[in-house]
Motif scaffolding. Structure first.
Motif, mmCIF file in Angstrom:
data_model
loop_
_atom_site.group_PDB
_atom_site.id
_atom_site.type_symbol
_atom_site.label_atom_id
_atom_site.label_comp_id
_atom_site.label_asym_id
_atom_site.label_seq_id
_atom_site.Cartn_x
_atom_site.Cartn_y
_atom_site.Cartn_z
ATOM 1 N N GLU A 103 0.825 -1.206 0.000
ATOM 2 C CA GLU A 103 0.000 0.000 0.000
ATOM 3 C C GLU A 103 0.857 1.254 0.000
ATOM 4 O OE1 GLU A 103 -3.406 2.012 2.825
ATOM 5 O OE2 GLU A 103 -3.294 -0.176 2.655
ATOM 6 N N LYS A 119 0.775 4.182 -3.066
ATOM 7 C CA LYS A 119 0.424 5.578 -2.790
ATOM 8 C C LYS A 119 1.441 6.562 -3.365
ATOM 9 C CE LYS A 119 -2.459 4.903 1.295
ATOM 10 N NZ LYS A 119 -2.630 5.136 2.749
ATOM 11 N N PHE A 171 -2.821 7.629 -8.138
ATOM 12 C CA PHE A 171 -3.696 7.583 -6.965
ATOM 13 C C PHE A 171 -3.642 8.841 -6.100
ATOM 14 C CE2 PHE A 171 -2.155 3.104 -7.635
ATOM 15 C CZ PHE A 171 -3.340 2.610 -8.165
ATOM 16 N N GLU A 181 -6.954 9.998 -4.702
ATOM 17 C CA GLU A 181 -7.862 8.933 -4.286
ATOM 18 C C GLU A 181 -7.505 8.427 -2.889
ATOM 19 O OE1 GLU A 181 -8.672 5.913 -7.246
ATOM 20 O OE2 GLU A 181 -7.950 7.214 -8.841
ATOM 21 N N HIS A 182 -8.543 8.079 -2.161
ATOM 22 C CA HIS A 182 -8.369 7.519 -0.814
ATOM 23 C C HIS A 182 -8.481 6.002 -0.898
ATOM 24 C CE1 HIS A 182 -8.815 6.788 3.441
ATOM 25 N NE2 HIS A 182 -9.995 6.214 3.233
ATOM 26 N N PHE A 183 -7.522 5.271 -0.318
ATOM 27 C CA PHE A 183 -7.542 3.818 -0.346
ATOM 28 C C PHE A 183 -8.568 3.288 0.654
ATOM 29 C CE2 PHE A 183 -3.146 2.579 -2.207
ATOM 30 C CZ PHE A 183 -3.313 3.510 -3.218
ATOM 31 N N THR A 240 -10.601 2.061 -4.155
ATOM 32 C CA THR A 240 -10.330 3.420 -3.694
ATOM 33 C C THR A 240 -11.640 4.188 -3.593
ATOM 34 O OG1 THR A 240 -10.095 4.537 -5.837
ATOM 35 C CG2 THR A 240 -8.179 3.313 -5.017
ATOM 36 N N SER A 241 -11.543 5.440 -3.267
ATOM 37 C CA SER A 241 -12.729 6.287 -3.147
ATOM 38 C C SER A 241 -13.388 6.538 -4.494
ATOM 39 C CB SER A 241 -12.351 7.625 -2.505
ATOM 40 O OG SER A 241 -11.266 8.230 -3.220
ATOM 41 N N SER A 266 -12.189 0.748 -8.663
ATOM 42 C CA SER A 266 -11.435 -0.444 -8.279
ATOM 43 C C SER A 266 -10.355 -0.725 -9.318
ATOM 44 C CB SER A 266 -12.362 -1.658 -8.153
ATOM 45 O OG SER A 266 -13.273 -1.488 -7.088
#
Length: 224
Positions: A2, A6, A11, A14-16, A36-37, A40
């Motif tokens: 992860e 990031k 990303f 985007e929030h994981f 993610t927010s 996928s």
């Protein structure tokens, strides 16, 4: 992983939400679903050496034709690729409609223009049921790591063997793939070669049940 993901600009906005390994894994990759927010993604971590840059290019061309997931990024140094994630299912048996659609799908794949020797086309070369996914957007091909130049008969033969087509199903597929005639001897030869290759593959990996399955299918192959 992860922390590594990031770092990619893909990303940055985007929030994981979730990152988990998929229940089915192949032999050459470990696959994860990243949610993610916004959407996928499929994260493929490579476990073996292949020409991943070539794979990425082929995947991209197939995506442009609407038959594959969109590849977002390739990180050769860290041995991973990020692609569009498809919600869908795999099938072991195909309907008549499925067979016709897959014949058209292969026509599109084999139409991709690449510098080739005579009669060679761009083939997927791993058309087992786990690499065809049935989605709301249609049938898509995934896992392009074995893609390469070959005769179209390789993909056709592998599809016939993998889905264990009946004579009627095979006839239906061939009628929609070939605009003109085809070589029955060549198709017979490729079916024999592909099935033998599968037997050797599973024998090396000590997968006895799979080995027996393909031996049974080898005995069913006849010159049409």
């Amino acid at each position: 992983m992860e922390k590594l993901l990031k770092k990619y600009s893909l990303f940055e906005n985007e929030h994981f939400v979730d990152l988990k390994a998929l229940p089915f894994q192949g032999y050459c990759n470990t696959n994860y679903k990243l949610t993610t927010s916004q959407k996928s993604y499929l994260i493929r971590v490579f476990n073996s050496y292949r020409d991943r840059e070539f794979e990425y290019k082929v995947n991209l061309e197939a995506f442009k034709l609407g038959i594959a997931a969109k590849p977002y990024l390739l990180d050769v140094k860290n041995s991973l690729m990020v692609c569009e994630f498809f919600e869908g299912k795999h099938k072991k048996r195909l309907s008549r409609r499925d067979i016709v659609q897959i014949a058209k799908l292969l026509q599109k794949l084999h139409s991709i223009k690449v510098p080739t020797a005579k009669r060679l086309v761009l083939c997927h070369q791993d058309l087992n049921p786990q690499n065809l996914i049935f989605t709301k957007k249609g049938i898509k091909l995934i896992d392009w790591e074995y893609a390469g130049l070959n005769e179209c008969y390789f993909d056709i033969a592998s599809l016939i063997v993998e889905f264990n087509f009946t004579p009627k199903e095979e006839k239906l597929f061939l009628a929609h793939y070939f605009k003109r005639g085809y070589s029955k001897k060549k198709l017979y030869s490729f079916k024999l070669n592909y099935t033998t290759l599968c037997i050797q593959w599973f024998s090396k990996r000590k997968k006895q049940n799979e080995k027996i399955l393909y031996k049974k299918r080898l005995l069913k192959i006849k010159l049409g």
